[in-house]
Design a protein around this motif. Structure first.
Motif, PDB file in Angstrom:
ATOM      1  N   ILE A 182      24.638  31.534  -0.930  1.00  0.00           N
ATOM      2  CA  ILE A 182      26.072  31.275  -0.703  1.00  0.00           C
ATOM      3  C   ILE A 182      26.787  31.112  -2.057  1.00  0.00           C
ATOM      4  CG2 ILE A 182      27.736  29.645   0.297  1.00  0.00           C
ATOM      5  CD1 ILE A 182      25.415  28.865   2.278  1.00  0.00           C
ATOM      6  N   ALA A 183      26.156  30.360  -2.965  1.00  0.00           N
ATOM      7  CA  ALA A 183      26.787  30.060  -4.258  1.00  0.00           C
ATOM      8  C   ALA A 183      26.858  31.299  -5.147  1.00  0.00           C
ATOM      9  CB  ALA A 183      25.979  28.980  -4.968  1.00  0.00           C
TER      10      ALA A 183
ATOM     11  N   ASN B 266      29.619  43.758  -0.352  1.00  0.00           N
ATOM     12  CA  ASN B 266      30.942  44.401  -0.472  1.00  0.00           C
ATOM     13  C   ASN B 266      31.075  45.067  -1.845  1.00  0.00           C
ATOM     14  OD1 ASN B 266      31.670  43.419   2.031  1.00  0.00           O
ATOM     15  ND2 ASN B 266      32.897  41.716   1.245  1.00  0.00           N
TER      16      ASN B 266
ATOM     17  N   LEU C 199      31.816  23.678 -13.111  1.00  0.00           N
ATOM     18  CA  LEU C 199      32.805  24.731 -12.847  1.00  0.00           C
ATOM     19  C   LEU C 199      33.612  24.420 -11.587  1.00  0.00           C
ATOM     20  CD1 LEU C 199      33.919  27.635 -13.351  1.00  0.00           C
ATOM     21  CD2 LEU C 199      32.078  28.446 -11.857  1.00  0.00           C
TER      22      LEU C 199
ATOM     23  N   GLY D  69      37.590  30.164  -0.931  1.00  0.00           N
ATOM     24  CA  GLY D  69      36.142  30.249  -1.144  1.00  0.00           C
ATOM     25  C   GLY D  69      35.802  31.636  -1.651  1.00  0.00           C
ATOM     26  N   SER D  70      35.343  32.506  -0.736  1.00  0.00           N
ATOM     27  CA  SER D  70      35.076  33.905  -1.137  1.00  0.00           C
ATOM     28  C   SER D  70      36.351  34.536  -1.685  1.00  0.00           C
ATOM     29  CB  SER D  70      34.575  34.708   0.070  1.00  0.00           C
ATOM     30  OG  SER D  70      33.415  34.118   0.607  1.00  0.00           O
TER      31      SER D  70
ATOM     32  N   GLU E  69      27.027  38.417   1.401  1.00  0.00           N
ATOM     33  CA  GLU E  69      27.969  39.375   2.025  1.00  0.00           C
ATOM     34  C   GLU E  69      28.945  39.912   0.974  1.00  0.00           C
ATOM     35  OE1 GLU E  69      27.405  36.301   3.283  1.00  0.00           O
ATOM     36  OE2 GLU E  69      26.156  36.862   4.992  1.00  0.00           O
ATOM     37  N   MET E  70      29.457  39.018   0.124  1.00  0.00           N
ATOM     38  CA  MET E  70      30.404  39.479  -0.900  1.00  0.00           C
ATOM     39  C   MET E  70      29.710  40.402  -1.913  1.00  0.00           C
ATOM     40  SD  MET E  70      33.213  38.375   0.150  1.00  0.00           S
ATOM     41  CE  MET E  70      34.311  38.800  -1.194  1.00  0.00           C
TER      42      MET E  70
ATOM     43  N   PHE F 290      32.861  21.533  -4.009  1.00  0.00           N
ATOM     44  CA  PHE F 290      31.516  22.139  -4.159  1.00  0.00           C
ATOM     45  C   PHE F 290      31.036  22.313  -5.597  1.00  0.00           C
ATOM     46  CE2 PHE F 290      32.266  24.694   0.054  1.00  0.00           C
ATOM     47  CZ  PHE F 290      31.988  23.566   0.796  1.00  0.00           C
ATOM     48  N   SER F 291      31.720  21.769  -6.589  1.00  0.00           N
ATOM     49  CA  SER F 291      31.327  22.039  -7.986  1.00  0.00           C
ATOM     50  C   SER F 291      29.957  21.441  -8.316  1.00  0.00           C
ATOM     51  CB  SER F 291      32.372  21.465  -8.945  1.00  0.00           C
ATOM     52  OG  SER F 291      33.594  22.126  -8.751  1.00  0.00           O
ATOM     53  N   THR F 292      29.045  22.290  -8.743  1.00  0.00           N
ATOM     54  CA  THR F 292      27.702  21.847  -9.142  1.00  0.00           C
ATOM     55  C   THR F 292      27.811  20.856 -10.305  1.00  0.00           C
ATOM     56  OG1 THR F 292      26.714  23.902  -8.396  1.00  0.00           O
ATOM     57  CG2 THR F 292      25.481  22.683 -10.067  1.00  0.00           C
TER      58      THR F 292
ATOM     59  N   PHE G  47      24.575  18.448  -0.305  1.00  0.00           N
ATOM     60  CA  PHE G  47      24.157  19.731   0.283  1.00  0.00           C
ATOM     61  C   PHE G  47      22.758  19.563   0.878  1.00  0.00           C
ATOM     62  CE2 PHE G  47      26.826  22.107  -3.054  1.00  0.00           C
ATOM     63  CZ  PHE G  47      27.728  22.604  -2.131  1.00  0.00           C
TER      64      PHE G  47
ATOM     65  N   SER H  21      28.502  35.080  -2.274  1.00  0.00           N
ATOM     66  CA  SER H  21      27.588  35.089  -1.118  1.00  0.00           C
ATOM     67  C   SER H  21      26.954  36.476  -0.984  1.00  0.00           C
ATOM     68  CB  SER H  21      28.356  34.745   0.156  1.00  0.00           C
ATOM     69  OG  SER H  21      29.257  35.798   0.448  1.00  0.00           O
TER      70      SER H  21
ATOM     71  N   GLN I 204      39.878  43.449   0.934  1.00  0.00           N
ATOM     72  CA  GLN I 204      39.409  42.685   2.101  1.00  0.00           C
ATOM     73  C   GLN I 204      40.585  42.103   2.897  1.00  0.00           C
ATOM     74  OE1 GLN I 204      35.914  42.499   2.810  1.00  0.00           O
ATOM     75  NE2 GLN I 204      36.020  44.105   1.253  1.00  0.00           N
TER      76      GLN I 204
ATOM     77  N   MET J 233      36.010  26.115  -9.302  1.00  0.00           N
ATOM     78  CA  MET J 233      36.602  27.395  -8.914  1.00  0.00           C
ATOM     79  C   MET J 233      37.014  27.304  -7.439  1.00  0.00           C
ATOM     80  SD  MET J 233      34.550  30.978  -9.311  1.00  0.00           S
ATOM     81  CE  MET J 233      33.237  30.496  -8.213  1.00  0.00           C
ATOM     82  N   THR J 234      36.058  26.916  -6.597  1.00  0.00           N
ATOM     83  CA  THR J 234      36.276  26.901  -5.148  1.00  0.00           C
ATOM     84  C   THR J 234      37.234  25.783  -4.731  1.00  0.00           C
ATOM     85  OG1 THR J 234      33.990  27.655  -4.950  1.00  0.00           O
ATOM     86  CG2 THR J 234      35.044  26.875  -2.933  1.00  0.00           C
TER      87      THR J 234
HETATM   88  C1  FAD Z   1      24.694  25.301  -3.692  1.00  0.00           C
HETATM   89  C2  FAD Z   1      26.106  25.641  -3.970  1.00  0.00           C
HETATM   90  C3  FAD Z   1      26.613  25.463  -5.252  1.00  0.00           C
HETATM   91  C4  FAD Z   1      27.943  25.780  -5.524  1.00  0.00           C
HETATM   92  N1  FAD Z   1      28.439  25.548  -6.784  1.00  0.00           N
HETATM   93  C5  FAD Z   1      29.755  25.784  -7.038  1.00  0.00           C
HETATM   94  C6  FAD Z   1      30.314  25.476  -8.317  1.00  0.00           C
HETATM   95  O1  FAD Z   1      29.617  25.025  -9.254  1.00  0.00           O
HETATM   96  N2  FAD Z   1      31.646  25.687  -8.512  1.00  0.00           N
HETATM   97  C7  FAD Z   1      32.460  26.190  -7.529  1.00  0.00           C
HETATM   98  O2  FAD Z   1      33.634  26.365  -7.770  1.00  0.00           O
HETATM   99  N3  FAD Z   1      31.956  26.493  -6.296  1.00  0.00           N
HETATM  100  C8  FAD Z   1      30.629  26.291  -6.030  1.00  0.00           C
HETATM  101  N4  FAD Z   1      30.099  26.578  -4.799  1.00  0.00           N
HETATM  102  C9  FAD Z   1      30.982  27.128  -3.770  1.00  0.00           C
HETATM  103  C10 FAD Z   1      30.718  28.614  -3.516  1.00  0.00           C
HETATM  104  O3  FAD Z   1      31.214  29.388  -4.581  1.00  0.00           O
HETATM  105  C11 FAD Z   1      31.405  28.964  -2.163  1.00  0.00           C
HETATM  106  O4  FAD Z   1      30.715  28.226  -1.162  1.00  0.00           O
HETATM  107  C12 FAD Z   1      31.329  30.452  -1.878  1.00  0.00           C
HETATM  108  O5  FAD Z   1      32.184  31.165  -2.747  1.00  0.00           O
HETATM  109  C13 FAD Z   1      31.729  30.767  -0.430  1.00  0.00           C
HETATM  110  O6  FAD Z   1      32.943  30.177  -0.108  1.00  0.00           O
HETATM  111  P1  FAD Z   1      33.089  29.303   1.224  1.00  0.00           P
HETATM  112  O7  FAD Z   1      31.976  28.302   1.232  1.00  0.00           O
HETATM  113  O8  FAD Z   1      34.468  28.789   1.269  1.00  0.00           O
HETATM  114  O9  FAD Z   1      32.807  30.291   2.423  1.00  0.00           O
HETATM  115  P2  FAD Z   1      33.871  31.340   3.042  1.00  0.00           P
HETATM  116  O10 FAD Z   1      34.551  32.094   1.961  1.00  0.00           O
HETATM  117  O11 FAD Z   1      34.709  30.628   4.028  1.00  0.00           O
HETATM  118  O12 FAD Z   1      32.896  32.346   3.796  1.00  0.00           O
HETATM  119  C14 FAD Z   1      32.241  32.019   5.016  1.00  0.00           C
HETATM  120  C15 FAD Z   1      31.322  33.168   5.380  1.00  0.00           C
HETATM  121  O13 FAD Z   1      32.089  34.361   5.557  1.00  0.00           O
HETATM  122  C16 FAD Z   1      31.589  35.376   4.712  1.00  0.00           C
HETATM  123  N5  FAD Z   1      32.718  36.185   4.230  1.00  0.00           N
HETATM  124  C17 FAD Z   1      33.887  35.757   3.686  1.00  0.00           C
HETATM  125  N6  FAD Z   1      34.646  36.779   3.342  1.00  0.00           N
HETATM  126  C18 FAD Z   1      33.964  37.914   3.660  1.00  0.00           C
HETATM  127  C19 FAD Z   1      34.212  39.309   3.531  1.00  0.00           C
HETATM  128  N7  FAD Z   1      35.339  39.767   2.987  1.00  0.00           N
HETATM  129  N8  FAD Z   1      33.255  40.178   3.949  1.00  0.00           N
HETATM  130  C20 FAD Z   1      32.098  39.730   4.502  1.00  0.00           C
HETATM  131  N9  FAD Z   1      31.798  38.423   4.652  1.00  0.00           N
HETATM  132  C21 FAD Z   1      32.723  37.525   4.230  1.00  0.00           C
HETATM  133  C22 FAD Z   1      30.902  34.644   3.560  1.00  0.00           C
HETATM  134  O14 FAD Z   1      29.934  35.454   2.922  1.00  0.00           O
HETATM  135  C23 FAD Z   1      30.290  33.470   4.305  1.00  0.00           C
HETATM  136  O15 FAD Z   1      29.074  33.856   4.889  1.00  0.00           O
HETATM  137  C24 FAD Z   1      28.772  26.289  -4.499  1.00  0.00           C
HETATM  138  C25 FAD Z   1      28.261  26.485  -3.211  1.00  0.00           C
HETATM  139  C26 FAD Z   1      26.940  26.167  -2.953  1.00  0.00           C
HETATM  140  C27 FAD Z   1      26.404  26.386  -1.564  1.00  0.00           C
END
Ligand code: FAD
Length: 385
Positions: free
Chosen positions: A356-357, A366, A123, A131-132, A362-363, A156-158, A199, A360, A379, A125-126
Motif C-alpha cells: 500500500i505504501a 496503472n 515524509l 491518498g493515491s 494498483e497504482m 500515515f507518515s512513517t 498499523f 499501491s 484517472q 504527503m498523504t
Molecule cells: C505502512 C505504510 C506506511 C506509509 N508511510 C507513509 C509516509 O511515510 N508518508 C505519507 O505521506 N504516507 C504514507 N503512507 C500512506 C500511503 O502513501 C497511502 O496509504 C497510499 O498512497 C494509498 O492511499 P490511501 O490509503 O488513501 O488509499 P486510497 O487512495 O483511498 O486507495 C484505496 C484503494 O483503492 C485503490 N485505488 C485508488 N485509486 C486507484 C486507481 N486510480 N486505480 C486503481 N486502484 C486505485 C488503491 O490502490 C487502494 O487499494 C503509508 C501507508 C502505509 C500503509
C-alpha cells in the motif's frame, strides 16, 4: 550481460552481512516487536557508515552507489528486519529527496544529526482526502514576509511519532503546478504531532496538524512546480521499499527452509513431502525473478535518479514476490510460523504494508500500463463539457 555482482559489490555485501551478524543478530526479535525506532542500532549503523551510503562525501555521505545502498539494506534485513528501517531512513526515505534538493545551509543544519542516527526525518504527503490521488492535497503554504504560514493536515507518515524534521508536501496555490514542499521542525508553534495510532505491521503513525504554523522562508525545499522533482526523489524511496519487501521475503524463506530440513512429521523431514518441495520451488523462483527487476532499476538509477517505469516494475515484483514467499513460509512453518516466537509472521505483516505504501500495487500497475501503451491514462473522470 552478466548476472553476477561485481567482486567489489560482493565484497561490500559480505562485509555488511558480517557486521549485521556480529552486531544486530542478537535482539532482532525484540526490535521487531517494539513499536519504537531502534535508536541504539541506528547509531551503530551510522558508525559503520551505512547511512548516506550513496550521498556525496561533501554532504557527509559515503560517496558510494545506489547498488551499495540496496545491498546494505538487503543484508541488514536478512539478519535483523527491523534494522533495515534504519538503512531506509538514512538512505532511501525523505532524506534522499532532501539531499537532492536542499540548500547548502539546510544540509548544514539537518544532515549531521540525520546521518549520525540521532534524528529522523518523516515524509508528510498523504492527507485524509488525498491518498493515491496525492495531487489533491490541500495543505497550504502562504508566503507572508520572510515566512510561510501552513494550514492543513497529514496522515500515515512513517516515523512521525519520533521524527524531529518533517518534509511536507504543500500547495502554494491551485493546480499541480503550485505543489512543492517545505521543511517543518517539531516544536514549531501551530504544528501538532497528534496521538500515535498503530498499523497492523506494528508501526505507529501520528496525524500532523498545521494551524497557522509559521516556518522561515529558509525552510522551503521545493517551490511551486516542484512536484515532479519530489516524485523523482520518491522513486528512490520506492526502491528501498522494494528491497525490503524482497529481503524480508527471503528472510522468511531462509527460516522456513531450515525448519523444513529439521522438523519431522510422519517419521520424515518436512522437506521430503513433495507438497512442500513445490512451495519452495515457487518461492525461490519468485524471489530470483523479482531480484532481477530490482537490480535493473537500481543500475538505471546509478547515475542520477531511477526511472519511474523501472521503479514501478521493480516495486510491484518485489512486493508481490515478498508477500507470496513470506506467506508461504508461514504456512510451511505451521503454528510456529504464525507465532511471534519466529520473525516469519513479522515479515508477512511488514511486507503487506509495503503493498500500500509508496504507491499501491494498483497504482504501480496503472503506471506500467502507461508504459505498455505509450499513453497516459488520466484517472479522473472527464470534465463535463
Ligand atoms: C505502512 C505504510 C506506511 C506509509 N508511510 C507513509 C509516509 O511515510 N508518508 C505519507 O505521506 N504516507 C504514507 N503512507 C500512506 C500511503 O502513501 C497511502 O496509504 C497510499 O498512497 C494509498 O492511499 P490511501 O490509503 O488513501 O488509499 P486510497 O487512495 O483511498 O486507495 C484505496 C484503494 O483503492 C485503490 N485505488 C485508488 N485509486 C486507484 C486507481 N486510480 N486505480 C486503481 N486502484 C486505485 C488503491 O490502490 C487502494 O487499494 C503509508 C501507508 C502505509 C500503509
Amino acid at each position: 550481460m552478466n548476472f553476477d555482482l561485481s567482486s567489489e559489490d560482493q565484497a561490500f555485501a559480505d562485509a555488511v552481512s558480517r557486521f549485521a551478524q556480529h552486531r544486530l543478530a542478537a535482539g532482532a526479535l525484540e526490535r521487531a516487536h517494539s513499536p519504537h525506532y531502534p535508536w541504539e542500532a541506528a547509531r551503530m549503523l551510522a558508525e559503520q557508515g551505512l547511512l548516506g551510503i550513496a550521498f556525496p562525501e561533501a554532504d557527509g555521505g559515503q560517496g558510494g552507489t545506489l547498488m551499495h545502498a540496496v545491498l546494505a539494506i538487503q543484508q541488514v534485513a536478512l539478519v535483523c528486519p527491523k534494522s533495515a528501517d534504519i538503512v531506509q531512513a538514512g538512505n532511501f526515505g525523505p532524506i534522499r529527496t532532501f539531499v537532492e534538493y536542499a540548500t547548502a545551509e539546510q544540509k548544514r543544519r539537518f544532515l549531521p544529526d540525520l546521518l549520525g542516527g540521532r534524528k529522523l526525518i518523516s515524509l508528510g504527503m498523504t492527507e485524509p482526502d488525498a491518498g493515491s490521488a496525492v495531487t489533491e492535497l490541500r495543505t497550504t503554504a502562504r508566503a507572508e514576509g520572510d515566512e510561510y504560514v501552513l494550514n492543513g493536515s497529514k496522515i500515515f507518515s512513517t516515523h512521525s511519532p519520533e521524527a524531529d524534521l518533517f518534509l511536507i508536501y504543500v500547495r502554494f496555490g491551485p493546480g499541480l503546478e503550485n505543489i512543492g514542499s517545505v521543511l517543518v521542525e517539531r516544536g514549531t508553534p501551530g504544528f501538532t504531532v497528534g496521538k500515535p495510532a498503530s498499523f497492523m505491521n506494528g508501526e505507529q503513525w501520528s496525524p500532523l496538524y498545521f494551524e497557522n504554523a509559521r516556518i522561515p522562508a529558509a525552510n522551503l525545499l521545493l517551490g511551486p512546480g516542484g512536484f515532479k522533482k519530489q516524485i523523482a526523489g520518491f522513486n528512490v524511496e520506492r526502491l528501498g521499499n522494494a528491497s525490503r519487501s524482497l529481503a524480508l521475503g527471503r528472510h522468511a524463506f531462509n527460516i522456513a527452509r531450515e525448519h523444513a530440513l529439521t522438523r519431522r512429521q510422519f517419521g520424515r523431514e518436512l522437506c521430503e513431502f513433495q507438497g512442500l518441495q513445490w512451495k519452495f520451488a515457487d518461492m525461490w523462483m519468485k524471489l530470483e525473478q523479482a531480484q532481477m527487476l530490482l537490480y535493473k532499476a537500481v543500475l538505471e538509477g546509478e547515475h542520477g535518479l531511477p526511472s519511474a517505469q523501472s521503479t514501478a516494475m521493480a516495486k510491484l515484483a518485489c512486493n508481490e514476490a515478498g508477500w507470496f514467499v513470506a506467506n508461504e513460509a508461514l504456512q510451511v512453518m505451521g503454528g510456529m510460523g504464525f507465532s511471534q516466537e519466529s520473525l516469519v509472521e513479522y515479515c508477512v505483516r511488514r511486507i503487506r504494508g509495503w503493498m500500500i505504501a509508496g504507491g499501491s500495487i494498483e497504482m504501480l500497475k496503472n503506471r506500467i500500463a502507461e508504459g505498455v501503451f505509450g499513453r497516459s491514462f488520466p484517472q479522473r473522470p472527464p470534465k463535463a463539457p
